[in-house]
Design an enzyme around this catalytic site. Structure first.
Site, PDB file in Angstrom:
ATOM      1  N   ASP A 152     -10.263   2.682   1.893  1.00  0.00           N
ATOM      2  CA  ASP A 152     -10.448   2.099   3.231  1.00  0.00           C
ATOM      3  C   ASP A 152     -11.130   3.112   4.152  1.00  0.00           C
ATOM      4  O   ASP A 152     -11.860   2.742   5.064  1.00  0.00           O
ATOM      5  CB  ASP A 152      -9.092   1.724   3.848  1.00  0.00           C
ATOM      6  CG  ASP A 152      -8.507   0.464   3.231  1.00  0.00           C
ATOM      7  OD1 ASP A 152      -9.286  -0.385   2.746  1.00  0.00           O
ATOM      8  OD2 ASP A 152      -7.268   0.323   3.243  1.00  0.00           O
ATOM      9  N   LYS A 162       0.803  -1.229   0.000  1.00  0.00           N
ATOM     10  CA  LYS A 162       0.000   0.000   0.000  1.00  0.00           C
ATOM     11  C   LYS A 162       0.838   1.283   0.000  1.00  0.00           C
ATOM     12  O   LYS A 162       0.395   2.312  -0.487  1.00  0.00           O
ATOM     13  CB  LYS A 162      -0.960   0.015   1.191  1.00  0.00           C
ATOM     14  CG  LYS A 162      -2.124  -0.951   1.028  1.00  0.00           C
ATOM     15  CD  LYS A 162      -3.106  -0.827   2.173  1.00  0.00           C
ATOM     16  CE  LYS A 162      -4.217  -1.856   2.026  1.00  0.00           C
ATOM     17  NZ  LYS A 162      -5.223  -1.757   3.079  1.00  0.00           N
TER      18      LYS A 162
END
Ligand code: ATR
Length: 282
Positions: free
Chosen positions: A101, A65
């Site tokens: 997210d 990420k």
């Protein structure tokens, strides 16, 4: 047929292909969503291939990420703030980095009816997931956010990176401050991998049961097993609980909307994720 997928290493039994493919199929979009296990030494080459006209982009998971950031062309504000990208969108050869997210957590929380505005939240863990959840709570107006992590330096870095000017409401907890903060919290979120199947800590809880809050919503972002030790302990004390599957699906739904430009068929995605989770239990 467009290509799309998730990159991570290792990928294990990722649920994303099952529920993303179900969404593309439900809307009649000709795309194939696959699991692209990508070792770190192949990351640059794989990300470069997302620029092809036949590729819509990708989801990004552990451990890539942060590592994808120098490999893409632009960062959306939430990806910039969290310092993590979980969704890449290919816009005519230019790769945009997003972090869905944040909204995934906000929508999962909203589905319980809990409003974090002015509430006290305790976050366990300080990895990428914790960063997204802290940002989500800040934007939802949480009154106080305490962060506790096994490695305290990592929690301190998170707080230093995410604090906004003059904001005393985001703090790290010293080990001897955990008990009081936990008991007084109104929202407790486990963002660590403690309790996750295959992590070596399955069956353990990140918090001893005697430290559970008196009155709170207890959230575990771990979705395998569906009910972790933390959630079992919380439920047996009469606390409201939320597992990790809704956040997983909502972050995926937000990514789907970025790639397709269409509203995500949430119910289709939830049932496909639940089916895949049941089918892959070992
Ligand atoms: P993610 O991006 O999914 O958040 P990560 O960056 O690997 O994944 O973060 C995992 C989190 O779980 C970290 O907060 C980690 O604590 P450390 O920073 O001390 O490593 C936490 N974690 C993992 N295993 C743990 C364990 N056995 N006990 C306590 N915390 C643990």
């Amino acid at each position: 047929m467009q290509r799309i997928g998730v990159i991570g290493y290792p990928l294990g039994h990722t649920l994303s292909p099952a529920f993303q493919q179900a969404a593309f199929d439900a809307l009649g979009i000709e795309a194939r969503y696959e699991a692209w296990e990508t070792a770190p030494d192949r990351l640059a080459e794989v990300v470069a291939s997302f620029r092809d006209a036949g590729c819509l982009g990708a989801n990004v998971t552990v451990p890539h990420k942060q590592a994808v950031i120098p490999l893409i062309d632009s960062l959306e504000p939430l990806a910039q703030r969290t310092g993590a990208v979980n969704t890449i969108v290919n816009r005519e050869g230019l790769l945009q980095g997003h972090n869905t997210d944040v909204v995934g957590f906000q929508r999962a929380l909203a589905s319980t009816g809990f409003d974090p505005r002015d509430r006290r939240a305790l976050v366990l863990g300080a990895g990428g997931a914790a960063r997204a959840i802290v940002v989500a709570l800040q934007d939802a107006g949480a009154g106080w956010i305490g962060v506790h992590n096994r490695t305290p330096e990592r929690a301190e870095r998170l707080v230093a990176d995410l604090s906004v000017a003059d904001d005393a409401a985001l703090v790290t907890l010293p080990p001897d401050g955990l008990a009081e903060a936990a008991r007084d919290s109104e929202l407790l979120v486990n963002c660590s991998s403690v309790g996750m199947q295959g992590s070596g800590s399955e069956g353990s809880s990140p918090l001893p049961p005697e430290l559970l809050p008196r009155q709170a919503l207890v959230v575990d972002i771990v979705y395998r097993p569906a009910e972790t030790r933390l959630l079992k302990d919380a439920r047996s004390r009469g606390l409201q609980t939320l597992g990790g599957l809704p956040m997983l699906v909502y972050q995926g739904a937000a990514a789907f909307e970025l790639w397709s430009g269409r509203p995500a068929p949430i119910e289709v995605m939830v049932s496909a994720a639940e089916r895949a989770l049941k089918g892959s239990r070992s």
